[in-house]
Design a protein around this motif. Structure first.
Motif, short mmCIF file in Angstrom:
data_model
loop_
_atom_site.label_atom_id
_atom_site.label_comp_id
_atom_site.label_asym_id
_atom_site.label_seq_id
_atom_site.Cartn_x
_atom_site.Cartn_y
_atom_site.Cartn_z
N SER A 66 26.75 33.62 40.89
CA SER A 66 27.14 33.55 39.47
C SER A 66 25.92 33.61 38.57
O SER A 66 25.92 34.29 37.53
CB SER A 66 27.92 32.26 39.21
OG SER A 66 29.04 32.18 40.05
N TYR A 67 24.87 32.93 38.97
CA TYR A 67 23.62 32.92 38.19
C TYR A 67 23.04 34.34 38.12
O TYR A 67 22.57 34.79 37.08
CB TYR A 67 22.62 31.96 38.84
CG TYR A 67 21.36 31.76 38.05
CD1 TYR A 67 21.33 30.91 36.94
CD2 TYR A 67 20.19 32.43 38.41
CE1 TYR A 67 20.16 30.74 36.22
CE2 TYR A 67 19.02 32.25 37.70
CZ TYR A 67 19.01 31.41 36.60
OH TYR A 67 17.87 31.24 35.88
N THR A 68 23.10 35.03 39.27
CA THR A 68 22.60 36.41 39.31
C THR A 68 23.42 37.32 38.40
O THR A 68 22.88 38.15 37.66
CB THR A 68 22.63 36.95 40.75
OG1 THR A 68 21.82 36.12 41.58
CG2 THR A 68 22.12 38.37 40.83
N LEU A 69 24.73 37.17 38.46
CA LEU A 69 25.59 38.00 37.62
C LEU A 69 25.32 37.76 36.13
O LEU A 69 25.35 38.68 35.32
CB LEU A 69 27.06 37.71 37.94
CG LEU A 69 27.59 38.30 39.25
CD1 LEU A 69 29.01 37.81 39.50
CD2 LEU A 69 27.56 39.82 39.21
N TRP A 70 25.04 36.54 35.79
CA TRP A 70 24.84 36.19 34.38
C TRP A 70 23.48 36.65 33.86
O TRP A 70 23.35 37.12 32.73
CB TRP A 70 24.98 34.67 34.21
CG TRP A 70 24.94 34.23 32.77
CD1 TRP A 70 23.90 33.69 32.10
CD2 TRP A 70 26.01 34.34 31.82
NE1 TRP A 70 24.23 33.43 30.80
CE2 TRP A 70 25.54 33.82 30.60
CE3 TRP A 70 27.33 34.80 31.89
CZ2 TRP A 70 26.32 33.76 29.46
CZ3 TRP A 70 28.11 34.75 30.75
CH2 TRP A 70 27.61 34.23 29.56
N ASN A 71 22.45 36.51 34.73
CA ASN A 71 21.08 36.79 34.29
C ASN A 71 20.54 38.12 34.79
O ASN A 71 19.47 38.56 34.34
CB ASN A 71 20.15 35.67 34.76
CG ASN A 71 20.45 34.35 34.08
OD1 ASN A 71 20.11 34.14 32.93
ND2 ASN A 71 21.16 33.48 34.79
N ILE A 123 28.76 42.03 49.67
CA ILE A 123 28.32 41.26 48.50
C ILE A 123 26.98 41.78 47.97
O ILE A 123 26.77 41.87 46.75
CB ILE A 123 28.22 39.76 48.87
CG1 ILE A 123 29.61 39.18 49.08
CG2 ILE A 123 27.46 38.99 47.79
CD1 ILE A 123 29.61 37.77 49.62
N PHE A 124 26.08 42.15 48.89
CA PHE A 124 24.70 42.45 48.47
C PHE A 124 24.57 43.76 47.69
O PHE A 124 23.94 43.78 46.62
CB PHE A 124 23.77 42.39 49.68
CG PHE A 124 23.65 41.00 50.22
CD1 PHE A 124 22.84 40.07 49.59
CD2 PHE A 124 24.40 40.58 51.30
CE1 PHE A 124 22.75 38.76 50.05
CE2 PHE A 124 24.33 39.27 51.77
CZ PHE A 124 23.50 38.36 51.13
N PRO A 125 25.13 44.88 48.18
CA PRO A 125 25.05 46.09 47.33
C PRO A 125 25.79 45.92 46.01
O PRO A 125 25.37 46.48 44.99
CB PRO A 125 25.67 47.19 48.21
CG PRO A 125 26.36 46.51 49.32
CD PRO A 125 25.71 45.19 49.50
N LEU A 126 26.87 45.15 46.01
CA LEU A 126 27.59 44.91 44.75
C LEU A 126 26.69 44.19 43.75
O LEU A 126 26.62 44.57 42.58
CB LEU A 126 28.85 44.09 45.01
CG LEU A 126 30.06 44.85 45.56
CD1 LEU A 126 31.19 43.88 45.87
CD2 LEU A 126 30.53 45.91 44.57
N LEU A 127 26.01 43.15 44.21
CA LEU A 127 25.12 42.42 43.32
C LEU A 127 23.94 43.29 42.87
O LEU A 127 23.49 43.23 41.73
CB LEU A 127 24.60 41.15 44.01
CG LEU A 127 25.61 40.02 44.23
CD1 LEU A 127 24.98 38.89 45.03
CD2 LEU A 127 26.10 39.48 42.88
N ARG A 170 25.64 45.69 37.68
CA ARG A 170 26.92 45.59 36.98
C ARG A 170 28.03 45.91 37.98
O ARG A 170 28.56 47.03 38.01
CB ARG A 170 26.96 46.56 35.80
CG ARG A 170 25.99 46.17 34.68
CD ARG A 170 26.11 47.09 33.48
NE ARG A 170 25.64 48.43 33.78
CZ ARG A 170 25.71 49.46 32.93
NH1 ARG A 170 26.24 49.28 31.74
NH2 ARG A 170 25.27 50.64 33.26
N PRO A 171 28.35 44.94 38.83
CA PRO A 171 29.31 45.22 39.92
C PRO A 171 30.69 45.60 39.44
O PRO A 171 31.47 46.17 40.21
CB PRO A 171 29.33 43.90 40.71
CG PRO A 171 28.78 42.87 39.79
CD PRO A 171 27.84 43.57 38.88
N TRP A 172 31.01 45.31 38.17
CA TRP A 172 32.33 45.70 37.67
C TRP A 172 32.46 47.22 37.53
O TRP A 172 33.55 47.74 37.34
CB TRP A 172 32.63 45.01 36.35
CG TRP A 172 31.51 45.06 35.36
CD1 TRP A 172 31.30 45.99 34.40
CD2 TRP A 172 30.44 44.11 35.25
NE1 TRP A 172 30.17 45.70 33.69
CE2 TRP A 172 29.62 44.55 34.19
CE3 TRP A 172 30.08 42.95 35.94
CZ2 TRP A 172 28.47 43.86 33.80
CZ3 TRP A 172 28.95 42.27 35.56
CH2 TRP A 172 28.17 42.71 34.50
#
Length: 455
Positions: free
Chosen positions: A54-59, A124-128, A132-134
């Protein structure tokens, strides 16, 4: 050795009815205290990882330790590591089924589940890393108006998407089809109406007739035949991510077989780890016996020798090719600032499995468990060595850079282990971890058929 020749794979002289009772017991009774302890620890690790994600997605991925020189590090290392672990499920289920190996019946169900959970963790890793995984659906070749942003079919990264999604789909179908007879057995034993209705829906009307069994066997054989080439194709395509580049240390034609052997090696080691845990936590010692561990140790030893040969071949070719950059990359691995990662890899992957030459050591469960853990560690370092030590000192000394993972990266990796073991423990709790129907097929003739299982 005498027991293996006689092909007695299940201890306790079980009847078919006993097999049903024993394997269904973990789903019909309260879990053990050890299960709760393992589940709590796994869930806690997953919670830490989820917070880091979550922290990675936010920052953004600036929270990782990547730099301009080492643009791929922890994420791709973990991706390849988990994909490799996912290999053993299909290997045990499909290839050993085609070769009619009876010992697989006690481990194939868990290995198939392991494949699905490992591929989920890998994804999970390539998505992160996309940032912008969305927008992950942009990797799919569907009609759109983005013009030049159309996917590149020349890229091995795109074929990774196709290969891994195909592998996951076939593995999931294979796993589910194999579950159907056992789900029908659980349906017939269910005491609550809601549970019976759910199992009846999942077992697709299975009635155990000769006609149904015949069609089931044909479908299972067909799926095994379809899944077998995927064992080779998936990690071959993953190896193309590196082999098609011009980076010294990556540009090698040996990578496809090398990666496939490494994937089978790491996958078998993880299966061994899980089987030792499962038989202790779920009290399945009569079904996952020392003889099963013995066979898996032998396979691991054989593949370890192949992996050791691949390491040696890489070094020989770096010298024989006469390319100074290639030669430097391999000298740097062995004696550079990250040499400790290389020697950890060699110690865990080549030296540690040599204990499996000795039958008395293969029968020491605690020693086998420790060795399997070390091999898992070694296989993670193999990917780290290939990726990071090839990047951190590239063609220009002025751009050389070190790499250290941040706490966010470590927490994310730990979280995938938490997710993996959480899913595996839930699987052991709510679905038969051992294929009841298949185990009944290898019981000794004098015991098979007494008591009659439902499937």
């Amino acid at each position: 050795m005498a027991e293996i020749t006689a092909e007695v794979w299940i201890d306790g002289q079980k009847s078919a009815a006993q097999v049903t009772r024993d394997i269904a017991a973990p789903m019909e009774h309260a879990p053990t205290g050890l299960w709760y302890a393992c589940f709590s620890a796994s869930l806690a690790a997953f919670a830490v990882g989820a917070a880091a994600m979550s922290y990675t997605l936010w920052n953004g991925i600036g929270t990782w330790g990547l730099n301009r020189t080492v643009g791929w590090a922890f994420d791709i290392t973990n991706f390849v590591f988990w994909i490799g672990i996912g290999h053993a499920g299909t290997l045990i289920s499909a290839i050993l089924f085609l070769f009619r190996q009876k010992w697989r019946t006690s481990v194939n169900r868990s290995a198939e589940a392991m494949t699905l959970f490992a591929v989920m963790c890998a994804g999970i890793f390539p998505l992160l890393h996309m940032g912008r995984p969305w927008f992950a659906y942009w990797v799919l070749p569907y009609p759109n108006t983005r013009g030049s942003l159309w996917v590149s079919f020349a890229s091995p990264l795109l074929w990774d998407v196709f290969a891994i999604s195909t592998y996951f789909t076939i593995s999931a179908v294979f796993w589910y089809v194999g579950l159907i007879p056992d789900l029908a057995t659980l349906r017939d034993r269910a005491t609550s109406g809601r549970r019976r209705a759910a199992l009846a829906a999942l077992s697709l009307g299975w009635d155990g007739s000769a006609r149904v069994w015949s069609q089931y066997e044909k479908a299972y054989l067909l799926l095994a035949g379809l899944a077998t080439p995927l064992v080779i194709s998936v990690h071959t395509i993953v190896s193309f991510d590196f082999a098609t580049s011009v980076i010294p240390g990556w540009h090698a034609t040996i990578f496809p077989p090398y990666f496939v052997a490494g994937a089978i090696f790491s996958g078998m080691s993880m299966v061994l780890t899980l089987m030792i845990i499962a038989r202790k936590v779920m009290a399945l010692e009569d079904y996952i016996t020392d003889r099963h561990l013995d066979v898996m140790c032998r396979i691991i030893l054989a593949v370890s020798c192949m992996v050791g040969l691949a390491y040696s071949t890489e070094y020989f070719m770096s010298w024989y090719a006469g390319n100074p950059y290639e030669r430097f990359a391999f000298v740097n691995r062995r004696a550079g600032p990250m040499a400790w990662t290389y020697w950890t890899m060699v110690t865990c992957n080549v030296i540690t499995p040599q204990i499996f030459w000795f039958s008395n050591l293969r029968r020491k469960t605690w020693l086998v468990f420790v060795a399997s853990l070390l091999i898992n560690v070694g296989m993670w370092f193999e990917r780290f060595v290939i990726i990071v030590t090839s990047l951190h000192r590239d063609f220009l000394p002025s751009s050389w850079a070190a790499y250290r993972p941040t706490s966010i990266e470590v927490a994310t990796f730990m979280g995938t282990f938490g997710l993996f073991f959480t899913l595996f423990l839930l699987f052991c709790r709510f679905l038969p971890a051992i294929a009841m129907a298949e185990v009944k097929g290898i019981l000794q003739p004098e015991h098979h058929g007494h008591g009659g299982g439902a499937a």
